[in-house]
Structures are given as structure tokens and as C-alpha cells.
Design a protein around this motif. Sequence first.
Motif, short mmCIF file in Angstrom:
data_model
loop_
_atom_site.label_atom_id
_atom_site.label_comp_id
_atom_site.label_asym_id
_atom_site.label_seq_id
_atom_site.Cartn_x
_atom_site.Cartn_y
_atom_site.Cartn_z
N GLU A 1 0.86 -1.28 0.09
CA GLU A 1 0.15 -0.12 -0.18
C GLU A 1 0.90 1.22 0.00
O GLU A 1 0.56 2.44 -0.48
N ASN A 2 2.06 1.05 0.47
CA ASN A 2 2.96 2.45 0.64
C ASN A 2 3.87 2.26 -0.53
O ASN A 2 5.01 3.13 -0.25
N SER A 3 3.93 1.52 -1.40
CA SER A 3 4.94 1.54 -2.61
C SER A 3 4.76 2.84 -3.27
O SER A 3 3.72 3.41 -3.53
N PRO A 4 5.77 3.45 -3.77
CA PRO A 4 5.82 4.56 -4.42
C PRO A 4 4.88 4.54 -6.07
O PRO A 4 4.94 3.31 -6.35
N TYR A 5 4.39 5.53 -6.24
CA TYR A 5 3.74 5.55 -7.30
C TYR A 5 4.82 5.56 -8.62
O TYR A 5 5.63 6.75 -8.62
N ARG A 6 4.65 4.65 -9.74
CA ARG A 6 5.41 5.10 -10.97
C ARG A 6 4.87 4.45 -12.17
O ARG A 6 5.03 3.55 -12.83
N PRO A 7 3.61 5.29 -12.46
CA PRO A 7 2.88 4.71 -13.61
C PRO A 7 3.59 4.96 -14.64
O PRO A 7 4.43 5.76 -15.14
N SER A 8 3.34 3.91 -15.79
CA SER A 8 4.10 3.68 -17.23
C SER A 8 3.21 4.34 -18.34
O SER A 8 3.74 4.74 -19.09
N SER A 9 1.93 3.92 -18.20
CA SER A 9 1.13 4.36 -19.32
C SER A 9 0.28 5.38 -19.25
O SER A 9 0.06 5.73 -18.09
N PRO A 10 -0.31 5.98 -20.16
CA PRO A 10 -1.38 7.35 -19.99
C PRO A 10 -2.27 6.66 -18.98
O PRO A 10 -2.90 7.44 -17.94
#
Length: 337
Positions: free
Chosen positions: A148-157
Motif C-alpha cells: 500500500e505504501n509503494s511509490p507511484y511509478r505509472p508507465s502508461s497514460p
Amino acid sequence: MSCMREVKNILVTGGAGFIGSSFIRYLLTLPEFEGNIVNYDLLTYAANTDNIKSVSSCKRYFFIQGDICSQNLVEDLLLDYKIDSIVHFAAETHVDRSIANPSSFFDANIRGTYSLLEALRKMPHIHFHHISTDEVYGSLGEKGFFYENSPYRPSSPYAASKAASDHLVKAYGHTYGLRTTLSHSCNNYGPYQYPEKFIPLLILNALQRKTLPIYGMGRNVRQWIFVEDHSKAVWTILKRGRLGETYDIGGGEEKSNIELLQLLLKIISEEASIEHSLLFSLIKYVKDRPGHDFRYAIDGDKLQKELGWRSEVVLEEGLRKTVRWYLKHANKLFAYR
Ligand SMILES: NC(=O)c1ccc[n+]([C@@H]2O[C@H](COP(=O)([O-])OP(=O)(O)OC[C@H]3O[C@@H](n4cnc5c(N)ncnc54)[C@H](O)[C@@H]3O)[C@@H](O)[C@H]2O)c1
């Protein structure tokens, strides 16, 4: 400590889609839920009114067609139907479409969520549960899990638009004291999914003896959850999740895309009596998706330990139910393609 929340009248956004409709069908047969459900859905290309046909005559079910960006209409519904809880599924969801045309994703997923939250500022007693995805966390290597506390690193739009909507939900909860919860689930599969998505596309292509396209070498790994298990997890969080908290919903079963396809073809061969070797000859490796994440995997311990939820349907059993459903509805679904 979790406590039991009273849930009477729910507004479900996107309830004519794959997961939202599963949630509605589940709740309307659940003895402990005696309230009303308002399904608010724009009916985009991804919706299918057949998904909610079985509940359409239920006296506790109401369908309203509309856009989540129409704040005034949403506010009227919240008042008219005395809504105490919102479960927000509505979104643009197909990653390939987000790569080809991102703008509709930002409209629906970011602007739409913002608009709902603005409506809630006027009615802060309403509980808002936001449905999100493990894709906001980006990609993993061979090992490890998202928490739940993993960093956000979105790849796609698509993932970026979902990440932005998550941030809005958390910020509105924090700044305006709104009553929010949020969940990230892994990949869902099951009956009623729109035929452009990985599993239904493969089943329907296999039934028509068409090519079975698979990105790259099929090594990308995903974790899979049967859609009804996801619906049960959402109900658990809605009733007992702590306000302001995020819960990750993991099904537990990980497969590379090629392993999943092999299992699926074995089941299709058994259920539809099609020669195994013929099905395997249809597999075609195609150019990889740009920015394709290698692996997603959710830990899911928090939801199990805190709220006692665990997935019930094992992958092979769930895939068999799914294949049987698509076999039964194949003729109608071929028309969608
Ligand atoms: N499918 C998955 O594997 C998966 C996994 C994790 C999270 N999710 C999330 O779950 C939610 C539901 O996913 P799904 O697979 O059921 O999607 P779907 O594409 O099957 O359904 C989306 C529904 O939202 C509606 N909708 C879209 N834009 C709208 C708008 N502006 N106003 C009102 N309604 C609108 C559509 O008409 C459709 O009925 C999404 O938020 C998605 O990000 C999906």
C-alpha cells in the motif's frame, strides 16, 4: 480497529462495465445488503446493458445514464436517492487505447473523479470508495511485491490517469475531511468482460480459429483475480475499511502471459472440444506494447489481516467458469468485434 459501517443506498459509477456490474449483481443477491443501488453510467463503448439485465427488474435497482463529469446531475442523484456511499468504478480502462488516444482517459479518470469529489464537498457525510489498479505502482522485476505504501511509478497514460485520480481522492480526504477509502486490485478476469481485453479476446479468437496475438515473447507477468472475488473485497472494505486507508487486493496467482494462454487453451480445448494442437498453432507473437510493464504483483496481506478477506476462486476454476460463459454467449459477442 475496523468497525461495521451502515450502508443503505449506494451510487455505483460505471456499473454497466465489467467489474461494476459484477459488484451490483453480487450485492443485490447478498442477504445482508437491503438497500438500494443507483447505477450511474455514461454507457460508453465499454458498457454493456446485458451485464445488468438480470437485475434490471429488481425494485432496489435504478439505472441513470450520465457522465461523472456532470457535477450538478450527480449532486441531484445523491440527494434524490439519499445516497450514503459511492463506489467509483467508472473509468476509461484499456491501456492500448490510452496509448493511442490519452485525452479521453484524462477526462474520464481525472476530471471525472475530481467532479465527484467536488460534489462530495457539499455532502461530506457520504463515504467514497475509489477503485484503482496495481498499475499505478509501475513495474516490478522477477521478485518482490507492491504494498500500500509503494511509490507511484505509472508507465502508461492509463496508469498515470488512475494515479492522478488516487492522489485527488487522498488529497480531498486529507484537506476537506471527506470519508474516503481506496483499493488497488490486480488484473480481473471473468464473465461479462468487454471482448477487447486479453482473456475474452483470446477465448473468442480461439473459438473462431483466429490468430491468438501475444505481446513480445509473452513473458510479462500478471497476478489474476476472479471478478466476483474483487466484488467481495470491495464490499468488505466498504463495510469495514478504515477511513483514509488504502487496501491492495491481490488474488495471489501469478502467471506469465504465455503460461496463462497455455492454461486457457487447455481449458478451451476441453470445454469446446477443439484439437489442442490446432489451438496452439494459432499463437502469434506480435510487436511488444510501448512501455510494457514487465511484472505486477500485489502483496495483499493488509486486507487479509485487517479485514479477513481472501480470494476464494483458484485460477483454473475461475478460467473454466469464464470459458463456459463465453462459450454460451459467443454468438452474441462475435457481433461486437
Ligand atoms: N479490469 C481490470 O482488470 C481492473 C483491474 C484493476 C482496477 N480496475 C479498475 O476498475 C474499474 C472498472 O474497470 P472495468 O474493467 O470494469 O472497466 P470497463 O471498461 O469494463 O467499464 C467502465 C465503465 O465505466 C463507464 N464510464 C466510462 N466513462 C464514464 C464517465 N465519464 N461517466 C460515467 N460512466 C463512465 C463505462 O460506460 C463502462 O460501463 C476501473 O476504474 C479500472 O481502472 C480494473
